[in-house]
Scaffold this active site. Structure first.
Site, PDB file in Angstrom:
ATOM      1  N   ARG A 104       0.882  -1.186   0.000  1.00  0.00           N
ATOM      2  CA  ARG A 104       0.000   0.000   0.000  1.00  0.00           C
ATOM      3  C   ARG A 104       0.907   1.219   0.000  1.00  0.00           C
ATOM      4  O   ARG A 104       1.681   1.423   0.925  1.00  0.00           O
ATOM      5  CB  ARG A 104      -0.925  -0.001   1.224  1.00  0.00           C
ATOM      6  CG  ARG A 104      -1.632   1.335   1.404  1.00  0.00           C
ATOM      7  CD  ARG A 104      -2.725   1.309   2.433  1.00  0.00           C
ATOM      8  NE  ARG A 104      -3.912   0.634   1.928  1.00  0.00           N
ATOM      9  CZ  ARG A 104      -5.121   0.784   2.436  1.00  0.00           C
ATOM     10  NH1 ARG A 104      -5.323   1.579   3.477  1.00  0.00           N
ATOM     11  NH2 ARG A 104      -6.155   0.135   1.931  1.00  0.00           N
ATOM     12  N   HIS A 131      -7.517   0.772  -6.444  1.00  0.00           N
ATOM     13  CA  HIS A 131      -7.729  -0.038  -5.234  1.00  0.00           C
ATOM     14  C   HIS A 131      -8.424  -1.337  -5.646  1.00  0.00           C
ATOM     15  O   HIS A 131      -9.595  -1.564  -5.329  1.00  0.00           O
ATOM     16  CB  HIS A 131      -8.567   0.757  -4.231  1.00  0.00           C
ATOM     17  CG  HIS A 131      -8.566   0.188  -2.840  1.00  0.00           C
ATOM     18  ND1 HIS A 131      -7.774  -0.877  -2.459  1.00  0.00           N
ATOM     19  CD2 HIS A 131      -9.279   0.546  -1.729  1.00  0.00           C
ATOM     20  CE1 HIS A 131      -7.996  -1.145  -1.176  1.00  0.00           C
ATOM     21  NE2 HIS A 131      -8.897  -0.297  -0.721  1.00  0.00           N
ATOM     22  N   GLN A 134     -10.370  -3.861  -3.147  1.00  0.00           N
ATOM     23  CA  GLN A 134     -11.700  -3.446  -2.672  1.00  0.00           C
ATOM     24  C   GLN A 134     -12.776  -3.844  -3.682  1.00  0.00           C
ATOM     25  O   GLN A 134     -13.883  -4.220  -3.298  1.00  0.00           O
ATOM     26  CB  GLN A 134     -11.720  -1.931  -2.452  1.00  0.00           C
ATOM     27  CG  GLN A 134     -13.028  -1.422  -1.871  1.00  0.00           C
ATOM     28  CD  GLN A 134     -13.273  -1.882  -0.448  1.00  0.00           C
ATOM     29  OE1 GLN A 134     -12.395  -1.729   0.397  1.00  0.00           O
ATOM     30  NE2 GLN A 134     -14.445  -2.426  -0.163  1.00  0.00           N
ATOM     31  N   ASP A 219     -17.188   7.422  -1.735  1.00  0.00           N
ATOM     32  CA  ASP A 219     -15.947   7.297  -0.964  1.00  0.00           C
ATOM     33  C   ASP A 219     -15.670   8.681  -0.369  1.00  0.00           C
ATOM     34  O   ASP A 219     -16.360   9.662  -0.698  1.00  0.00           O
ATOM     35  CB  ASP A 219     -14.815   6.848  -1.917  1.00  0.00           C
ATOM     36  CG  ASP A 219     -13.501   6.533  -1.209  1.00  0.00           C
ATOM     37  OD1 ASP A 219     -13.499   6.418   0.038  1.00  0.00           O
ATOM     38  OD2 ASP A 219     -12.475   6.406  -1.904  1.00  0.00           O
ATOM     39  N   CYS A 259     -16.325   1.934   0.623  1.00  0.00           N
ATOM     40  CA  CYS A 259     -15.201   1.062   1.006  1.00  0.00           C
ATOM     41  C   CYS A 259     -14.811   1.229   2.472  1.00  0.00           C
ATOM     42  O   CYS A 259     -14.157   0.355   3.034  1.00  0.00           O
ATOM     43  CB  CYS A 259     -14.013   1.303   0.088  1.00  0.00           C
ATOM     44  SG  CYS A 259     -13.310   2.961   0.198  1.00  0.00           S
ATOM     45  N   ARG A 287     -13.717  -8.365   2.282  1.00  0.00           N
ATOM     46  CA  ARG A 287     -12.284  -8.157   2.000  1.00  0.00           C
ATOM     47  C   ARG A 287     -11.513  -9.424   2.375  1.00  0.00           C
ATOM     48  O   ARG A 287     -10.604  -9.834   1.679  1.00  0.00           O
ATOM     49  CB  ARG A 287     -11.744  -6.959   2.806  1.00  0.00           C
ATOM     50  CG  ARG A 287     -12.309  -5.598   2.420  1.00  0.00           C
ATOM     51  CD  ARG A 287     -11.888  -5.174   1.033  1.00  0.00           C
ATOM     52  NE  ARG A 287     -10.451  -5.144   0.867  1.00  0.00           N
ATOM     53  CZ  ARG A 287      -9.655  -4.120   1.195  1.00  0.00           C
ATOM     54  NH1 ARG A 287     -10.186  -3.008   1.645  1.00  0.00           N
ATOM     55  NH2 ARG A 287      -8.337  -4.185   1.011  1.00  0.00           N
TER      56      ARG A 287
HETATM   57  N1  NVA Z   1      -9.905   6.768  -1.577  1.00  0.00           N
HETATM   58  C1  NVA Z   1      -9.509   6.374  -0.252  1.00  0.00           C
HETATM   59  C2  NVA Z   1      -9.763   4.918  -0.037  1.00  0.00           C
HETATM   60  C3  NVA Z   1      -9.396   4.421   1.341  1.00  0.00           C
HETATM   61  C4  NVA Z   1      -9.637   2.957   1.513  1.00  0.00           C
HETATM   62  C5  NVA Z   1      -8.042   6.723  -0.034  1.00  0.00           C
HETATM   63  O1  NVA Z   1      -7.245   6.516  -0.946  1.00  0.00           O
HETATM   64  O2  NVA Z   1      -7.711   7.214   1.045  1.00  0.00           O
HETATM   65  N1   CP Z   2     -11.309   0.083   2.532  1.00  0.00           N
HETATM   66  C1   CP Z   2     -10.014   0.002   2.937  1.00  0.00           C
HETATM   67  O1   CP Z   2      -9.094  -0.249   2.157  1.00  0.00           O
HETATM   68  O2   CP Z   2      -9.862   0.170   4.279  1.00  0.00           O
HETATM   69  P1   CP Z   2      -8.497   0.333   5.074  1.00  0.00           P
HETATM   70  O3   CP Z   2      -7.900   1.668   4.672  1.00  0.00           O
HETATM   71  O4   CP Z   2      -8.893   0.289   6.519  1.00  0.00           O
HETATM   72  O5   CP Z   2      -7.571  -0.781   4.707  1.00  0.00           O
END
Ligand code: NVA
Ligand code: CP
Length: 309
Positions: A104, A131, A134, A219, A259, A287
């Protein structure tokens, strides 16, 4: 045999994606019934997190354990990654010790560079661009509750961000119509938008976009790394809140997905998030199951030949 990575939903064919969703549903039942399914005994997954996470971290770690393997949490703060060891070197070292790597991070290019030097499968656990994990969970949730998504209408409300991009890929692979409704200046990446083909449309007005839809998804307005834009984004996104009025424009049995984490009374009202059309807790649970199917696919199957369903 070439190593398979999962950096994007487009790394799976339609057939593979459908197969993974079915396997995830099967694994959910196996886990609930206590049927052993330790297909990754002795395997190790390294997890590199350069951004925060609850769901991704816990689901990968618990998933590996349920599959008989082990997961290793690596933070840049206490590894040499945070002190500037090149990605290419880290990839070559780690991939001689572990069986798969989940990353990540911010720049999508970083996971691509890591994968180019890795001997083992690399999984995108979220980048600024995509992502895909997800989407495996979201699609599993839809298939469990409503059956096939081909021919249905999905509406993406809010920011044209990483999640929106992965929805564009899902529309292309699974054959649903995707309407994207974003404030001007926050549209998805034009190249990714174009890759969705004729099934993806931009509709500026959120109420018009929601008309007759089967699934409404949103989101956060400011993703991780955009914290300093929070107040400007609050002003820009004011008309793009998923409220009961917006849900009422959709089909009567429409579902709501997010998500998570969510900001109540920002991108979604508490009434919708906590209401009967919201399936966000199923999505979060899935997930675990979807990623177990993905890990099994990358590590235990002959990915050139799918097993019989
Ligand atoms: N769009 C959000 C998703 C988090 C799971 C981010 O990138 O922070
Ligand atoms: N939806 C998601 O990826 O959650 P986290 O940021 O908690 O991993």
């Amino acid at each position: 045999m070439a190593v398979r990575h999962f950096l994007s939903l487009l790394d799976l064919s339609t057939e593979e994606l459908r197969h993974l969703i079915q396997r995830a549903m099967q694994m959910k039942v196996q886990q609930r019934e206590g049927t052993p399914h330790a297909s990754l005994a002795g395997k190790t997954l390294a997890m590199i997190f350069e951004k925060s996470s609850t769901r991704t971290r816990v689901s990968f770690e618990v998933g590996m354990q349920q599959l008989g393997g082990h997961a290793l949490f690596l933070s840049p703060k206490d590894t040499q990654l945070g002190r500037g060891e090149p990605i290419e070197d880290s990839a070559r070292v780690l991939s001689r010790m572990v069986d798969a790597v989940m990353i990540r991070t911010f720049e999508h290019e970083k996971v691509e560079r890591f994968a180019a030097y890795s001997r083992v499968p690399v999984i995108n656990g979220l980048t600024d661009l995509e992502h895909p994990c997800q989407l495996l969970a979201d699609m599993q949730t839809w298939f469990e509750l409503r059956g096939d998504i081909a021919g249905r209408t999905v509406v993406w409300v809010g920011d044209g961000n990483n999640m929106c991009h992965s929805y564009i890929h899902a529309a292309e692979r699974l054959g649903f119509e995707l309407r994207i409704t974003c404030p001007e200046g926050y549209d998805p990446d034009p190249l990714i938008l174009a890759s969705g083909g004729r099934s993806v449309h931009m509709v500026r007005d959120p109420m018009e976009a929601a008309d007759g839809a089967h699934l409404i998804v949103t989101d956060v307005w400011a993703s991780m790394g955009q914290e300093q834009e929070q107040s400007a984004r609050r002003r820009a996104f004011g008309d793009y809140v998923v409220t009961s009025e917006l849900m009422a424009r959709a089909a009567p049995d429409a579902l709501f997905m997010h998500c998570l984490p969510a900001h109540r009374e920002e991108e979604v009202s508490t009434e919708v998030l906590e209401g009967p059309q919201s399936v966000v807790w199923d999505e979060a649970e899935n997930r675990l199951h979807a990623q177990k199917a993905l890990l099994e696919f990358l590590l235990a199957w002959d990915t050139q030949r799918l097993p019989e369903s």
